[in-house]
Design a protein around this motif. Structure first.
Motif, PDB file in Angstrom:
ATOM      1  N   ALA A  30       2.007   3.470  -3.570  1.00  0.00           N
ATOM      2  CA  ALA A  30       0.977   2.653  -2.928  1.00  0.00           C
ATOM      3  C   ALA A  30       0.477   1.596  -3.906  1.00  0.00           C
ATOM      4  N   ARG A  31       0.101   0.453  -3.401  1.00  0.00           N
ATOM      5  CA  ARG A  31      -0.470  -0.590  -4.254  1.00  0.00           C
ATOM      6  C   ARG A  31      -1.359  -1.495  -3.419  1.00  0.00           C
ATOM      7  N   ARG A  32      -2.361  -2.045  -4.086  1.00  0.00           N
ATOM      8  CA  ARG A  32      -3.321  -2.909  -3.404  1.00  0.00           C
ATOM      9  C   ARG A  32      -3.360  -4.253  -4.112  1.00  0.00           C
ATOM     10  N   GLY A  33      -2.894  -5.284  -3.421  1.00  0.00           N
ATOM     11  CA  GLY A  33      -2.904  -6.623  -3.978  1.00  0.00           C
ATOM     12  C   GLY A  33      -3.990  -7.473  -3.364  1.00  0.00           C
ATOM     13  N   ARG A  34      -4.008  -8.750  -3.691  1.00  0.00           N
ATOM     14  CA  ARG A  34      -5.039  -9.651  -3.179  1.00  0.00           C
ATOM     15  C   ARG A  34      -4.890  -9.893  -1.683  1.00  0.00           C
ATOM     16  N   ALA A  35      -3.657  -9.859  -1.180  1.00  0.00           N
ATOM     17  CA  ALA A  35      -3.431 -10.182   0.222  1.00  0.00           C
ATOM     18  C   ALA A  35      -2.822  -9.042   1.032  1.00  0.00           C
ATOM     19  N   VAL A  36      -2.236  -8.066   0.337  1.00  0.00           N
ATOM     20  CA  VAL A  36      -1.558  -6.967   1.024  1.00  0.00           C
ATOM     21  C   VAL A  36      -1.959  -5.645   0.396  1.00  0.00           C
ATOM     22  N   HIS A  37      -2.267  -4.668   1.236  1.00  0.00           N
ATOM     23  CA  HIS A  37      -2.559  -3.301   0.785  1.00  0.00           C
ATOM     24  C   HIS A  37      -1.459  -2.407   1.348  1.00  0.00           C
ATOM     25  N   LEU A  38      -0.601  -1.901   0.455  1.00  0.00           N
ATOM     26  CA  LEU A  38       0.489  -1.024   0.864  1.00  0.00           C
ATOM     27  C   LEU A  38       0.097   0.427   0.618  1.00  0.00           C
ATOM     28  N   HIS A  39       0.172   1.231   1.651  1.00  0.00           N
ATOM     29  CA  HIS A  39      -0.107   2.653   1.562  1.00  0.00           C
ATOM     30  C   HIS A  39       1.217   3.401   1.496  1.00  0.00           C
ATOM     31  N   ALA A  40       1.196   4.581   0.932  1.00  0.00           N
ATOM     32  CA  ALA A  40       2.385   5.432   0.872  1.00  0.00           C
ATOM     33  C   ALA A  40       2.042   6.769   1.502  1.00  0.00           C
ATOM     34  N   ALA A  41       2.715   7.105   2.604  1.00  0.00           N
ATOM     35  CA  ALA A  41       2.422   8.353   3.312  1.00  0.00           C
ATOM     36  C   ALA A  41       3.569   8.661   4.264  1.00  0.00           C
ATOM     37  N   PRO A  42       3.787   9.937   4.544  1.00  0.00           N
ATOM     38  CA  PRO A  42       4.841  10.295   5.509  1.00  0.00           C
ATOM     39  C   PRO A  42       4.547   9.699   6.885  1.00  0.00           C
ATOM     40  N   LEU A  43       5.586   9.299   7.576  1.00  0.00           N
ATOM     41  CA  LEU A  43       5.465   8.757   8.936  1.00  0.00           C
ATOM     42  C   LEU A  43       6.503   9.439   9.820  1.00  0.00           C
ATOM     43  N   GLU A  44       6.029  10.113  10.854  1.00  0.00           N
ATOM     44  CA  GLU A  44       6.940  10.721  11.811  1.00  0.00           C
ATOM     45  C   GLU A  44       7.383   9.671  12.830  1.00  0.00           C
ATOM     46  N   PRO A  45       8.565   9.846  13.422  1.00  0.00           N
ATOM     47  CA  PRO A  45       9.046   8.849  14.404  1.00  0.00           C
ATOM     48  C   PRO A  45       8.050   8.569  15.529  1.00  0.00           C
TER      49      PRO A  45
END
Length: 307
Positions: free
Chosen positions: A97-112
């Protein structure tokens, strides 16, 4: 609104100086770095954010799914009080996961079943979106969003319960559980949802929502936003939208106001005490809570202070 990317302009023969000149003249308007439109940006924050999401998607990794508040905007759920300064996306991994000035990316499991497509963009499902937001924003904002999603029929209580169960071990899940257990799709506006949280924070009795008031003979007198039938009182959030052409496109505003006054007169004639409040009262509910206590016959001394 068509989004034009810098690479497309260069490929079409435009020089960097020409692009800068078009930006200065207003022929092009920047949505985000390297992405432009040929018109003014939408005034509504949600519409601007939706445009920003569309502009950002090509720059994100293919596995990224638009999520959190950005997904709520894509689902057209009102996002009162939640910042729209970053595009949110989730990558189906346990780290990174990372948080930038314009985009916040989360890291987590995603089921279909937790991924859907809106306007050609992969987004988290409505239930997953509401739960993700409720895990990360204050109670009031979470309730407003959940109420609106429930009221619109976008999600159902069972969907939220299943999504909560899936998120049981993720950060913020206890807060999400409190907010979503409080959520109620009978709230018809942001103001009514905020009013419910203020009423609860003040320690007042739980009201009946959208109470249909009738005489002893069964004649319908009107519907109250909040009712305390056993205490003979009603509460009304007086948002200006009630009188606007958005809800009454073929009726003069004055006629709507007059009809509302007649409705309130009928409630008072039936012996009910009516308490009204407006948007500014929601920022500090103390005096309104005291008026409600008096209407409900509750002593005001030592009363709980609304949060």
């Amino acid at each position: 609104m068509l989004i034009v990317r810098r690479g497309e302009l260069i490929a079409a023969g435009y020089e960097p100086d020409e692009i800068r000149q078009r930006l200065r003249s207003g022929e092009l308007v920047k949505v985000r770095p390297g992405a432009y439109v040929g018109d003014a940006l939408p005034r509504a924050p949600e519409q601007r954010h939706r445009l920003t999401v569309r502009a950002a998607v090509p720059d994100l990794a293919a596995e990224t799914v638009i999520s959190h508040v950005s997904a709520a905007v894509m689902w057209n759920v009102p996002t009162w009080g939640i910042a729209l300064d970053r595009v949110h996306g989730t990558r189906p991994r346990r780290s990174g996961a990372r948080r930038g000035r314009a985009v916040h990316l989360h890291a987590a499991p995603l089921e279909p079943h937790e991924v859907a497509v809106v306007d050609g963009i992969a987004v988290t499902s409505p239930a997953r979106t509401v739960v993700d937001i409720a895990r990360s924003v204050p109670f009031e904002q979470a309730v407003v969003l959940a109420d609106r999603a429930l009221h619109s029929g976008l999600v159902h209580a069972d969907d939220l319960a299943a999504a909560l169960a899936s998120a049981a071990h993720r950060p913020g899940s206890p807060a999400a559980r409190r907010a979503l257990h409080f959520a109620d799709g009978r709230s018809e506006s942001v103001g009514e949802s905020r009013s419910r949280t203020a009423i609860a924070a003040a320690g007042l009795p739980v009201p009946v929502l959208q109470w249909d008031v009738r005489t002893q003979a069964g004649t319908w007198l009107g519907r109250a936003d909040f009712g305390w039938p056993e205490r003979g009182a009603v509460g009304e959030f007086d948002g200006r939208i009630k009188y606007s052409r958005e809800l009454h496109p073929h009726v003069e505003a004055g006629d709507v106001v007059f009809a509302e006054k007649r409705r309130e007169d009928a409630l008072r004639d039936a012996g009910l005490r009516v308490v009204r409040w407006i948007w500014s009262d929601l920022d500090d509910f103390t005096s309104t809570a005291d008026r409600l206590r008096r209407a409900l016959g509750i002593p005001t001394s030592g009363a709980r202070t609304p949060r």
